[in-house]
Design a protein around this motif. Structure first.
Motif, PDB file in Angstrom:
ATOM      1  N   TRP A   9      -4.174 -21.273   5.816  1.00 38.14           N
ATOM      2  CA  TRP A   9      -3.160 -22.286   5.492  1.00 38.14           C
ATOM      3  C   TRP A   9      -2.802 -23.182   6.678  1.00 38.14           C
ATOM      4  O   TRP A   9      -2.488 -24.355   6.487  1.00 38.14           O
ATOM      5  CB  TRP A   9      -1.902 -21.646   4.903  1.00 38.14           C
ATOM      6  N   LEU A  10      -2.835 -22.658   7.900  1.00 35.25           N
ATOM      7  CA  LEU A  10      -2.429 -23.485   9.039  1.00 35.25           C
ATOM      8  C   LEU A  10      -3.409 -24.635   9.300  1.00 35.25           C
ATOM      9  O   LEU A  10      -2.982 -25.786   9.445  1.00 35.25           O
ATOM     10  CB  LEU A  10      -2.243 -22.611  10.285  1.00 35.25           C
ATOM     11  N   PRO A  11      -4.723 -24.375   9.345  1.00 43.46           N
ATOM     12  CA  PRO A  11      -5.643 -25.514   9.505  1.00 43.46           C
ATOM     13  C   PRO A  11      -5.569 -26.510   8.347  1.00 43.46           C
ATOM     14  O   PRO A  11      -5.696 -27.723   8.557  1.00 43.46           O
ATOM     15  CB  PRO A  11      -7.024 -24.855   9.573  1.00 43.46           C
ATOM     16  N   GLU A  12      -5.346 -26.012   7.127  1.00 45.80           N
ATOM     17  CA  GLU A  12      -5.247 -26.913   5.982  1.00 45.80           C
ATOM     18  C   GLU A  12      -3.997 -27.777   6.081  1.00 45.80           C
ATOM     19  O   GLU A  12      -4.033 -28.983   5.788  1.00 45.80           O
ATOM     20  CB  GLU A  12      -5.235 -26.115   4.680  1.00 45.80           C
ATOM     21  N   LEU A  13      -2.878 -27.190   6.499  1.00 42.70           N
ATOM     22  CA  LEU A  13      -1.669 -27.971   6.677  1.00 42.70           C
ATOM     23  C   LEU A  13      -1.868 -29.033   7.755  1.00 42.70           C
ATOM     24  O   LEU A  13      -1.448 -30.190   7.593  1.00 42.70           O
ATOM     25  CB  LEU A  13      -0.494 -27.055   7.038  1.00 42.70           C
ATOM     26  N   ALA A  14      -2.520 -28.656   8.845  1.00 45.14           N
ATOM     27  CA  ALA A  14      -2.792 -29.633   9.904  1.00 45.14           C
ATOM     28  C   ALA A  14      -3.649 -30.781   9.363  1.00 45.14           C
ATOM     29  O   ALA A  14      -3.388 -31.959   9.664  1.00 45.14           O
ATOM     30  CB  ALA A  14      -3.494 -28.946  11.075  1.00 45.14           C
ATOM     31  N   ARG A  15      -4.666 -30.454   8.586  1.00 43.00           N
ATOM     32  CA  ARG A  15      -5.528 -31.508   8.018  1.00 43.00           C
ATOM     33  C   ARG A  15      -4.723 -32.451   7.137  1.00 43.00           C
ATOM     34  O   ARG A  15      -4.863 -33.679   7.225  1.00 43.00           O
ATOM     35  CB  ARG A  15      -6.651 -30.860   7.204  1.00 43.00           C
ATOM     36  N   LEU A  16      -3.865 -31.886   6.293  1.00 41.29           N
ATOM     37  CA  LEU A  16      -3.066 -32.711   5.388  1.00 41.29           C
ATOM     38  C   LEU A  16      -2.105 -33.621   6.150  1.00 41.29           C
ATOM     39  O   LEU A  16      -1.756 -34.705   5.681  1.00 41.29           O
ATOM     40  CB  LEU A  16      -2.282 -31.814   4.426  1.00 41.29           C
ATOM     41  N   LEU A  17      -1.680 -33.177   7.326  1.00 40.31           N
ATOM     42  CA  LEU A  17      -0.761 -33.971   8.144  1.00 40.31           C
ATOM     43  C   LEU A  17      -1.490 -34.961   9.046  1.00 40.31           C
ATOM     44  O   LEU A  17      -0.859 -35.659   9.837  1.00 40.31           O
ATOM     45  CB  LEU A  17       0.115 -33.041   8.989  1.00 40.31           C
ATOM     46  N   GLY A  18      -2.812 -35.004   8.913  1.00 36.57           N
ATOM     47  CA  GLY A  18      -3.580 -35.936   9.728  1.00 36.57           C
ATOM     48  C   GLY A  18      -3.734 -35.493  11.168  1.00 36.57           C
ATOM     49  O   GLY A  18      -4.002 -36.315  12.047  1.00 36.57           O
ATOM     50  N   ALA A  19      -3.571 -34.199  11.415  1.00 35.19           N
ATOM     51  CA  ALA A  19      -3.664 -33.668  12.774  1.00 35.19           C
ATOM     52  C   ALA A  19      -5.032 -33.049  13.023  1.00 35.19           C
ATOM     53  O   ALA A  19      -5.770 -32.724  12.089  1.00 35.19           O
ATOM     54  CB  ALA A  19      -2.578 -32.613  12.999  1.00 35.19           C
ATOM     55  N   LYS A  20      -5.357 -32.849  14.281  1.00 31.45           N
ATOM     56  CA  LYS A  20      -6.564 -32.117  14.644  1.00 31.45           C
ATOM     57  C   LYS A  20      -6.371 -30.638  14.297  1.00 31.45           C
ATOM     58  O   LYS A  20      -5.246 -30.168  14.107  1.00 31.45           O
ATOM     59  CB  LYS A  20      -6.845 -32.266  16.138  1.00 31.45           C
ATOM     60  N   ARG A  21      -7.471 -29.921  14.219  1.00 28.27           N
ATOM     61  CA  ARG A  21      -7.375 -28.487  13.947  1.00 28.27           C
ATOM     62  C   ARG A  21      -6.520 -27.805  15.007  1.00 28.27           C
ATOM     63  O   ARG A  21      -6.542 -28.198  16.188  1.00 28.27           O
ATOM     64  CB  ARG A  21      -8.762 -27.838  13.930  1.00 28.27           C
ATOM     65  N   PRO A  22      -5.747 -26.798  14.621  1.00 29.47           N
ATOM     66  CA  PRO A  22      -4.908 -26.098  15.606  1.00 29.47           C
ATOM     67  C   PRO A  22      -5.757 -25.514  16.736  1.00 29.47           C
ATOM     68  O   PRO A  22      -6.895 -25.081  16.519  1.00 29.47           O
ATOM     69  CB  PRO A  22      -4.249 -24.993  14.781  1.00 29.47           C
ATOM     70  N   LEU A  23      -5.194 -25.508  17.915  1.00 32.88           N
ATOM     71  CA  LEU A  23      -5.840 -24.845  19.037  1.00 32.88           C
ATOM     72  C   LEU A  23      -5.900 -23.349  18.785  1.00 32.88           C
ATOM     73  O   LEU A  23      -5.054 -22.783  18.085  1.00 32.88           O
ATOM     74  CB  LEU A  23      -5.067 -25.121  20.326  1.00 32.88           C
ATOM     75  N   ARG A  24      -6.903 -22.698  19.336  1.00 36.24           N
ATOM     76  CA  ARG A  24      -7.010 -21.244  19.221  1.00 36.24           C
ATOM     77  C   ARG A  24      -6.469 -20.586  20.486  1.00 36.24           C
ATOM     78  O   ARG A  24      -6.723 -21.070  21.588  1.00 36.24           O
ATOM     79  CB  ARG A  24      -8.454 -20.815  18.979  1.00 36.24           C
ATOM     80  N   LEU A  25      -5.748 -19.500  20.286  1.00 41.29           N
ATOM     81  CA  LEU A  25      -5.148 -18.799  21.412  1.00 41.29           C
ATOM     82  C   LEU A  25      -5.401 -17.303  21.236  1.00 41.29           C
ATOM     83  O   LEU A  25      -5.034 -16.729  20.206  1.00 41.29           O
ATOM     84  CB  LEU A  25      -3.641 -19.077  21.459  1.00 41.29           C
ATOM     85  N   PRO A  26      -6.043 -16.664  22.196  1.00 36.14           N
ATOM     86  CA  PRO A  26      -6.259 -15.219  22.084  1.00 36.14           C
ATOM     87  C   PRO A  26      -4.939 -14.467  21.941  1.00 36.14           C
ATOM     88  O   PRO A  26      -3.919 -14.866  22.504  1.00 36.14           O
ATOM     89  CB  PRO A  26      -6.959 -14.866  23.401  1.00 36.14           C
TER      90      PRO A  26
END
Length: 323
Positions: A252-269
């Motif tokens: 859901w987080l990457p999809e929400l970012a896409r819908l908001l016109g944002a780049k994919r979320p950064l990944r954090l270990p």
């Protein structure tokens, strides 16, 4: 009792669920009064078609006076202080006022309701991270809660447990608890302006494997389910009020970012996130469980108008101004 003669008092009438709930109750034919602690918001309640009542939900004398004046048949407890809460790192501090409303505020409402002879109290709880982080990813109301939540979540967990147990064990008034999923709606929940801005600036990372399961609910669906609980809910019961499609954070987080016109979320270990944000944030992103709405569908005869967060998110995002 006819709806036209049934009086419902909504405590927290101008909150995320309070506003659509007041509107839904008025549309359904109930006589509605709404409590707010802010005088400037009385006009909002009036415009929704309800009678405004000014009272601080933590002040017993004020709440008792409000209940005595309205003489409701049903009280709905929607009191929280969640507007603008986006600082999950300091979860305990961000939710301190809501925890007080869930503990002392619940006790105050129940006491006032008993003295006034109120028949039913329906209270807002939360579906998601309070469930045990073991076993099946989708939990029912019969599943156990987390007995050892991360320390930063403990005060909120204890407050939710207090609200739920105080409510469902009450016989006068009879109590019902609704475990709402994570809210969303126009400028609400994950679409709060501050949250939208954080996602667009890539400040909400995908932590670890992003395997945590979340349940969502549109605020209009939460309101509709609450009306159903007033009408059909069984005393002493808890209901998960969530949509039909639980989802993992990595979905859901990457999809929400896409819908908001944002780049994919950064990944954090996870180990870095644990150091920077705390165990509780890592747990919410990688370990928590979602809820099933089967019981609410069957017993309340409730069907979400927004059965999937996918379309619900898309509909709201499409109406937002671009970056």
């Amino acid at each position: 009792m006819q709806k036209q003669t049934m009086r419902v008092l909504v405590a927290g009438a101008t909150g995320a669920v309070g506003r659509p709930l007041v509107s839904a109750l008025v549309a359904a034919g109930y006589t509605v009064a709404g409590v707010t602690h802010t005088a400037a918001k009385k006009d909002i309640i009036r415009r929704l078609g309800a009678e405004p009542v000014l009272a601080n939900g933590l002040e017993a004398a004020q709440v008792q006076a409000a209940v005595d004046a309205i003489r409701p048949d049903v009280i709905v407890h929607e009191m929280t202080d969640l507007s603008g809460v986006t600082d999950l790192r300091h979860f305990d501090r961000s939710f301190a006022k809501s925890n007080l409303l869930r503990t002392h505020g619940t006790d105050v409402l129940l006491a006032a309701a008993r003295r006034a002879g109120v028949k039913r109290l329906v209270a807002q709880s939360f579906c998601g991270w309070p469930y045990a982080r073991t076993g099946a990813p989708i939990k029912t109301e019969k599943d156990k809660l987390d007995i050892d939540p991360p320390a930063e979540l403990r005060p909120s967990f204890d407050a939710i447990y207090h609200l739920e147990q105080s409510t469902i064990t009450s016989s006068s008034p009879e109590g019902i608890v609704l475990r709402y999923g994570t809210f969303y709606g126009p400028a609400t929940g994950v679409f709060e302006p501050a949250m939208v801005e954080q996602i667009r600036r890539r400040r909400v990372p995908l932590i670890g494997d992003g395997a945590g399961w979340w349940s969502f609910v549109h605020v209009d669906d939460a309101a509709a389910a609450t009306v159903r609980a007033i009408e059909r809910g069984e005393a002493g019961n808890i209901y998960n009020i969530v949509d039909d499609e639980p989802a993992q954070v990595r979905e859901w987080l990457p999809e929400l970012a896409r819908l908001l016109g944002a780049k994919r979320p950064l990944r954090l270990p996870a180990w870095i996130a644990r150091f920077l944000a705390g165990d509780h944030v890592v747990a919410m992103m990688t370990e928590v469980r979602a809820g099933s709405n089967a019981k609410a569908r069957t017993e309340l005869l409730w069907e979400p108008a927004h059965p999937s967060w996918r379309k619900g998110f898309a509909d709201i995002a499409a109406r937002l101004p671009t970056q």
